[in-house]
Design an enzyme around this catalytic site. Structure first.
Site, short mmCIF file in Angstrom:
data_model
loop_
_atom_site.label_atom_id
_atom_site.label_comp_id
_atom_site.label_asym_id
_atom_site.label_seq_id
_atom_site.Cartn_x
_atom_site.Cartn_y
_atom_site.Cartn_z
N HIS A 1 -4.12 0.35 8.57
CA HIS A 1 -4.64 0.15 7.21
C HIS A 1 -6.08 -0.34 7.22
CE1 HIS A 1 -4.34 -0.58 2.86
NE2 HIS A 1 -5.19 -1.56 3.13
N ASN B 1 -13.42 9.23 -1.04
CA ASN B 1 -13.95 8.38 -2.10
C ASN B 1 -13.91 6.94 -1.61
OD1 ASN B 1 -14.20 10.55 -3.97
ND2 ASN B 1 -12.02 10.43 -4.40
N HIS C 1 -6.46 2.86 0.74
CA HIS C 1 -6.17 3.05 2.17
C HIS C 1 -7.03 4.26 2.54
CE1 HIS C 1 -3.04 3.20 5.62
NE2 HIS C 1 -3.91 4.17 5.87
N GLY D 1 -14.23 6.89 -7.64
CA GLY D 1 -12.96 7.54 -8.00
C GLY D 1 -11.82 7.24 -7.06
N ASP E 1 -1.16 16.43 -0.90
CA ASP E 1 -1.47 15.59 -2.06
C ASP E 1 -0.48 15.89 -3.18
OD1 ASP E 1 -4.30 14.01 -3.08
OD2 ASP E 1 -2.93 14.75 -4.64
N HIS F 1 -8.70 7.51 3.34
CA HIS F 1 -8.11 8.85 3.45
C HIS F 1 -9.17 9.91 3.23
CE1 HIS F 1 -7.72 7.54 -0.77
NE2 HIS F 1 -7.89 8.81 -1.10
N CYS G 1 0.84 -1.20 0.00
CA CYS G 1 0.00 0.00 0.00
C CYS G 1 0.88 1.26 0.00
CB CYS G 1 -0.91 -0.03 1.22
SG CYS G 1 -1.77 1.53 1.52
P1 DGP Z 1 -8.39 8.99 -4.24
O1 DGP Z 1 -8.62 9.23 -5.71
O2 DGP Z 1 -9.52 9.53 -3.39
O3 DGP Z 1 -8.05 7.57 -3.92
O4 DGP Z 1 -7.13 9.90 -3.87
C1 DGP Z 1 -5.82 9.47 -3.89
C2 DGP Z 1 -4.98 10.69 -3.83
O5 DGP Z 1 -3.67 10.30 -3.47
C3 DGP Z 1 -4.85 11.46 -5.15
O6 DGP Z 1 -5.40 12.77 -4.96
C4 DGP Z 1 -3.36 11.53 -5.43
C5 DGP Z 1 -2.74 11.14 -4.11
N1 DGP Z 1 -1.50 10.37 -4.22
C6 DGP Z 1 -1.32 9.19 -4.87
N2 DGP Z 1 -0.05 8.76 -4.74
C7 DGP Z 1 0.58 9.68 -3.96
C8 DGP Z 1 1.90 9.79 -3.46
O7 DGP Z 1 2.77 8.95 -3.68
N3 DGP Z 1 2.18 10.90 -2.70
C9 DGP Z 1 1.24 11.85 -2.41
N4 DGP Z 1 1.61 12.89 -1.68
N5 DGP Z 1 -0.03 11.77 -2.86
C10 DGP Z 1 -0.35 10.70 -3.63
#
Ligand code: DGP
Length: 113
Positions: A46, A86, A97, A92, A30, A99, A4
């Site tokens: 997790h 989400n 995990h 989406g 993000d 969040h 993860c």
């Molecule tokens: P969701 O689509 O709700 O599962 O959002 C996942 C979010 O995680 C998306 O906005 C981009 C972010 N994300 C994915 N990989 C990484 C990463 O390696 N680092 C950071 N800071 N954010 C990440």
């Protein structure tokens, strides 16, 4: 070892821009911000998504929201902010995990609540 991405970020195996951490929660910026302030608030334990919450693990949601209130304050989001989660591919979700997206720093439209 967990595959993860967010577990790896929490463990420090993948770098992140940390904004908050306590025993239960980790919060970081993000990678693809959708607003001037876009922070992901995640439980350290997790769990895949809201769909996997139960009476046993739902305390982590309260811990996340307590952190969100603190982070919103420290980020200066006094005018307001939006919190989104989400749950599942159709919604989406791309990282499985649990969040919460904390979004702020701009006027949010009325679309998608
Ligand atoms: P969701 O689509 O709700 O599962 O959002 C996942 C979010 O995680 C998306 O906005 C981009 C972010 N994300 C994915 N990989 C990484 C990463 O390696 N680092 C950071 N800071 N954010 C990440």
């Amino acid at each position: 070892m967990s595959e993860c991405i967010f577990c790896k970020i929490i463990a420090g195996e993948i770098p992140s821009q940390k904004v908050y951490e306590n025993e239960y929660v980790y919060a970081f910026r993000d990678i693809s911000p959708q607003a001037p302030v876009h922070i992901l608030v995640v439980p350290k334990e997790h769990v895949e998504s809201v769909a996997n919450l139960s009476a046993e693990n739902s305390y982590m949601v309260a811990k996340c929201f307590e952190a969100i209130a603190e982070v919103a304050k420290s980020e200066g989001l006094v005018e307001g902010f939006r919190v989104i989660t989400n749950s599942g591919k159709a919604a989406g979700q791309t990282v499985f995990h649990l969040h919460f997206h904390l979004l702020g720093g701009k006027i949010m439209g009325e679309s998608l609540i």
